[in-house]
Every structure is written in structure tokens, then in C-alpha cells.
Design a protein around this motif. Structure first.
Motif, PDB file in Angstrom:
ATOM      1  N   TRP A 121     -21.128  84.232 123.736  1.00  0.00           N
ATOM      2  CA  TRP A 121     -19.839  85.105 123.681  1.00  0.00           C
ATOM      3  C   TRP A 121     -19.929  86.047 123.235  1.00  0.00           C
ATOM      4  O   TRP A 121     -20.948  85.839 121.976  1.00  0.00           O
ATOM      5  CB  TRP A 121     -19.109  84.196 123.317  1.00  0.00           C
ATOM      6  N   LEU A 122     -19.282  87.048 123.325  1.00  0.00           N
ATOM      7  CA  LEU A 122     -19.280  88.059 122.708  1.00  0.00           C
ATOM      8  C   LEU A 122     -17.702  87.973 121.683  1.00  0.00           C
ATOM      9  O   LEU A 122     -16.878  87.741 122.085  1.00  0.00           O
ATOM     10  CB  LEU A 122     -18.911  89.318 123.059  1.00  0.00           C
ATOM     11  N   VAL A 123     -18.072  88.136 120.047  1.00  0.00           N
ATOM     12  CA  VAL A 123     -16.949  86.977 119.480  1.00  0.00           C
ATOM     13  C   VAL A 123     -16.359  88.629 119.175  1.00  0.00           C
ATOM     14  O   VAL A 123     -17.037  89.733 118.550  1.00  0.00           O
ATOM     15  CB  VAL A 123     -17.316  86.316 117.923  1.00  0.00           C
ATOM     16  N   LYS A 124     -14.814  88.421 119.043  1.00  0.00           N
ATOM     17  CA  LYS A 124     -14.580  89.924 118.913  1.00  0.00           C
ATOM     18  C   LYS A 124     -13.676  89.190 117.411  1.00  0.00           C
ATOM     19  O   LYS A 124     -13.128  88.130 116.597  1.00  0.00           O
ATOM     20  CB  LYS A 124     -13.214  89.937 119.738  1.00  0.00           C
ATOM     21  N   THR A 125     -12.225  89.903 116.780  1.00  0.00           N
ATOM     22  CA  THR A 125     -11.028  89.947 116.449  1.00  0.00           C
ATOM     23  C   THR A 125     -10.061  89.956 117.292  1.00  0.00           C
ATOM     24  O   THR A 125      -9.499  90.755 118.195  1.00  0.00           O
ATOM     25  CB  THR A 125     -10.988  90.784 115.221  1.00  0.00           C
ATOM     26  N   PRO A 126      -8.346  89.568 116.592  1.00  0.00           N
ATOM     27  CA  PRO A 126      -9.028  88.056 115.460  1.00  0.00           C
ATOM     28  C   PRO A 126      -9.332  86.833 115.032  1.00  0.00           C
ATOM     29  O   PRO A 126      -9.770  86.075 115.892  1.00  0.00           O
ATOM     30  CB  PRO A 126      -6.731  88.214 115.042  1.00  0.00           C
ATOM     31  N   GLN A 127     -10.039  86.495 113.749  1.00  0.00           N
ATOM     32  CA  GLN A 127     -10.831  85.769 113.305  1.00  0.00           C
ATOM     33  C   GLN A 127      -9.852  84.863 112.192  1.00  0.00           C
ATOM     34  O   GLN A 127      -9.255  85.425 111.392  1.00  0.00           O
ATOM     35  CB  GLN A 127     -11.634  86.095 113.282  1.00  0.00           C
ATOM     36  N   ILE A 128      -9.060  84.178 112.239  1.00  0.00           N
ATOM     37  CA  ILE A 128      -8.305  83.245 112.065  1.00  0.00           C
ATOM     38  C   ILE A 128      -9.121  82.176 111.518  1.00  0.00           C
ATOM     39  O   ILE A 128      -9.055  80.871 111.955  1.00  0.00           O
ATOM     40  CB  ILE A 128      -7.036  82.599 113.099  1.00  0.00           C
ATOM     41  N   PHE A 129      -8.762  81.739 110.047  1.00  0.00           N
ATOM     42  CA  PHE A 129      -9.004  80.320 109.190  1.00  0.00           C
ATOM     43  C   PHE A 129      -7.853  79.636 108.470  1.00  0.00           C
ATOM     44  O   PHE A 129      -7.108  80.960 107.974  1.00  0.00           O
ATOM     45  CB  PHE A 129      -9.872  80.535 108.233  1.00  0.00           C
ATOM     46  N   ASP A 130      -8.202  78.256 108.615  1.00  0.00           N
ATOM     47  CA  ASP A 130      -7.054  78.029 106.986  1.00  0.00           C
ATOM     48  C   ASP A 130      -7.359  78.032 105.735  1.00  0.00           C
ATOM     49  O   ASP A 130      -8.916  78.630 105.722  1.00  0.00           O
ATOM     50  CB  ASP A 130      -7.218  76.234 107.321  1.00  0.00           C
ATOM     51  N   ILE A 131      -6.975  78.319 104.723  1.00  0.00           N
ATOM     52  CA  ILE A 131      -7.368  79.731 103.269  1.00  0.00           C
ATOM     53  C   ILE A 131      -7.985  79.368 102.831  1.00  0.00           C
ATOM     54  O   ILE A 131      -8.828  79.759 102.465  1.00  0.00           O
ATOM     55  CB  ILE A 131      -5.929  80.195 103.245  1.00  0.00           C
ATOM     56  N   ASP A 132      -8.109  77.696 102.915  1.00  0.00           N
ATOM     57  CA  ASP A 132      -9.001  76.954 102.109  1.00  0.00           C
ATOM     58  C   ASP A 132     -10.040  77.644 102.325  1.00  0.00           C
ATOM     59  O   ASP A 132     -11.475  77.324 101.915  1.00  0.00           O
ATOM     60  CB  ASP A 132      -8.519  74.940 101.594  1.00  0.00           C
ATOM     61  N   ILE A 133     -10.629  77.233 104.242  1.00  0.00           N
ATOM     62  CA  ILE A 133     -12.184  77.390 104.338  1.00  0.00           C
ATOM     63  C   ILE A 133     -12.195  79.447 104.198  1.00  0.00           C
ATOM     64  O   ILE A 133     -13.945  78.949 103.995  1.00  0.00           O
ATOM     65  CB  ILE A 133     -11.116  77.697 106.096  1.00  0.00           C
ATOM     66  N   TYR A 134     -11.504  79.777 104.844  1.00  0.00           N
ATOM     67  CA  TYR A 134     -11.894  80.836 104.298  1.00  0.00           C
ATOM     68  C   TYR A 134     -12.458  81.666 102.729  1.00  0.00           C
ATOM     69  O   TYR A 134     -13.677  82.210 102.640  1.00  0.00           O
ATOM     70  CB  TYR A 134     -10.974  82.056 104.453  1.00  0.00           C
ATOM     71  N   ARG A 135     -12.015  80.708 101.851  1.00  0.00           N
ATOM     72  CA  ARG A 135     -12.131  80.815 100.324  1.00  0.00           C
ATOM     73  C   ARG A 135     -13.671  80.276  99.951  1.00  0.00           C
ATOM     74  O   ARG A 135     -13.975  80.487  99.164  1.00  0.00           O
ATOM     75  CB  ARG A 135     -11.279  80.288  99.724  1.00  0.00           C
ATOM     76  N   ARG A 136     -13.750  79.003 100.306  1.00  0.00           N
ATOM     77  CA  ARG A 136     -14.764  78.188 100.014  1.00  0.00           C
ATOM     78  C   ARG A 136     -16.061  79.320 100.512  1.00  0.00           C
ATOM     79  O   ARG A 136     -16.854  79.085 100.318  1.00  0.00           O
ATOM     80  CB  ARG A 136     -14.697  77.179 100.276  1.00  0.00           C
ATOM     81  N   SER A 137     -15.884  79.616 102.132  1.00  0.00           N
ATOM     82  CA  SER A 137     -17.037  80.040 103.027  1.00  0.00           C
ATOM     83  C   SER A 137     -16.980  81.713 102.314  1.00  0.00           C
ATOM     84  O   SER A 137     -17.962  82.358 101.622  1.00  0.00           O
ATOM     85  CB  SER A 137     -16.379  80.172 104.393  1.00  0.00           C
ATOM     86  N   ALA A 138     -15.875  82.358 101.498  1.00  0.00           N
ATOM     87  CA  ALA A 138     -16.463  83.541 100.435  1.00  0.00           C
ATOM     88  C   ALA A 138     -17.178  83.239  99.774  1.00  0.00           C
ATOM     89  O   ALA A 138     -17.748  84.030  99.146  1.00  0.00           O
ATOM     90  CB  ALA A 138     -14.968  84.463 101.094  1.00  0.00           C
TER      91      ALA A 138
END
Length: 238
Positions: A164-181
């Protein structure tokens, strides 16, 4: 689509330089696309999606007044904050997510220059994130995919059903995003999209087929294609 109790904020990234685009009058997110600035077209798509509660705009310091003027001129009512971006895409994304309202449960990160996104693509991806915790708009590959060495000699053929060619939007549970960042920053990792941060933690990300027209303005040729696609939409042909 009826509103749910799950709140989703959108972070629109418009802080890139866009050196490959070659816009002498400013960055590519401000270039007119059929008379409307690219980033404004992007924001309008999120404005029209019922599942988006607020929009955070992330821009270059010198262009923040321009973004503020767009909000007034185009009555962009969901834009709650305009913040300065960072030196990298990841820093800009983190700055934007840090500015979302309290009570936000999901965050949608999107490229400001990806101005052909539609409310339907956004809605589909948000709903997938609600179900899976993380989701991204993506395009299925239709061509045969080869792996080559540094000299351009074919080494292998990849099963395109899995590509797949990944585009945006990319959407996350905000806790997942914060842990990942936080993990990416701690480990000094450079990423080219937000999914890469979550992948490092083993997060399962659902891909949502957005078709071929969710393009990003990268070169001048992309502008001509974007205007063609939009003109077709306005005529009801696409």
C-alpha cells in the motif's frame, strides 16, 4: 453521520518548506488550487466532516499571520488554535497534538498540502481508528513492485496484494500517539510519517482504501493534476 461520544481533533501540518515544488511566492500549502489556497481546501474538508471536533493548524513562524487571515476570510469555524511547527515533520506533528483540547480522545494528523482529501475519506478513517485504535488512509498498489539493489538491478518481486502507499489522515487514540512520540524522541528516531512511530511499539494500524486521488502537492505537475481532479469533481464526473 451522527456524532459519537468520542472526540477527534485534527492536526493540519502546513509548516513544510516544499523545496521540490518551487513556488516563488511562498510555500506550496499556500498556492492557489482553482483559486483557493491548498491548505484552505484541506481545512474545509475537515470542517465538513461531522466526526472532527476541532482543527489545529501548524505553520511556519513567518506564515502564522497568513493562516490567521485564512481562518477569518474563509470562516473556518473549527480551527481552535494555530501553532508554530518544528524543524522536522515529527516535531511539527507533536507541536500540533500538544495543542489539542482537553477531552480529545483521538487525533487525526494530515498534510496541509494533501488538499484533495474528502470528508468521506476522513470519516472512513476516523471510524476505523475508533474500532482499531489507529488507522491511516492508503492507496492499494496496482503496478508490479520490484526490489532492486543500489545499482538498480532487480533482486525480487513483491506480492503487490500486500503493498500500500500510505497517505494521510493518520488517526490514533491520543494515548497511543503520545506513547509513540515519546518513544521515538527518546530513541532519537527519524520518521517520515506518524504511523512509523506507532509501528515501532507494535501498534496494529488499519489501512483504509482512499483511492488514487488523495494526492499531495509535491511538484508543479501535481498542481495541474489536482486542478484537473477538482474540476472533474465540480462537474460531477468524479
Amino acid at each position: 453521520m451522527e456524532k459519537t461520544e468520542k472526540r477527534c481533533s485534527a492536526v493540519i501540518l502546513a509548516a513544510g518548506v516544499g523545496s521540490r515544488f518551487g513556488n516563488e511566492n511562498g510555500t506550496k500549502q499556500n498556492v492557489p488550487v482553482l483559486g483557493v489556497p491548498a491548505v484552505v481546501r484541506t481545512v474545509l474538508a475537515f470542517e465538513r466532516c461531522a466526526l472532527i471536533d476541532e482543527i489545529i493548524l501548524v505553520g511556519r513562524r513567518e506564515e502564522l499571520p497568513v493562516l490567521e487571515a485564512y481562518v477569518r476570510e474563509y470562516a473556518l469555524s473549527k480551527v481552535s488554535r494555530i501553532v508554530e511547527g518544528g524543524a522536522t515533520r515529527m516535531e511539527s506533528s507533536v507541536n500540533g497534538v500538544s495543542a489539542v483540547s482537553e477531552g480529545c480522545r483521538y487525533v487525526a494528523v494530515h498534510d496541509g498540502a494533501r488538499c484533495l482529501v474528502t470528508p468521506e475519506i476522513i470519516e472512513d478513517t476516523v471510524l476505523a481508528a475508533f474500532e482499531f485504535g489507529a488507522a491511516a488512509a492508503a492507496q492499494r498498489v496496482v503496478d508490479t513492485v520490484k526490489v532492486a539493489d543500489g545499482d538498480g538491478i532487480i533482486e525480487d518481486t513483491v506480492d503487490r496484494e500486500k503493498v500500500w502507499l500510505v497517505k494521510t489522515p493518520q488517526i490514533f487514540d491520543i494515548d497511543i500517539y503520545r506513547r509513540s512520540a515519546e518513544a521515538a524522541k527518546r530513541d532519537g528516531v527519524t520518521v517520515t510519517d506518524d504511523c512509523m512511530m506507532a509501528e515501532r511499539l507494535g501498534v496494529k494500524i488499519k489501512l483504509c482504501d482512499c483511492g488514487q486521488n488523495n494526492i499531495k502537492l509535491t511538484t508543479r505537475e501535481d498542481l495541474a493534476l489536482a486542478e484537473f481532479i477538482l474540476s472533474q469533481r465540480e462537474e460531477g464526473l468524479k
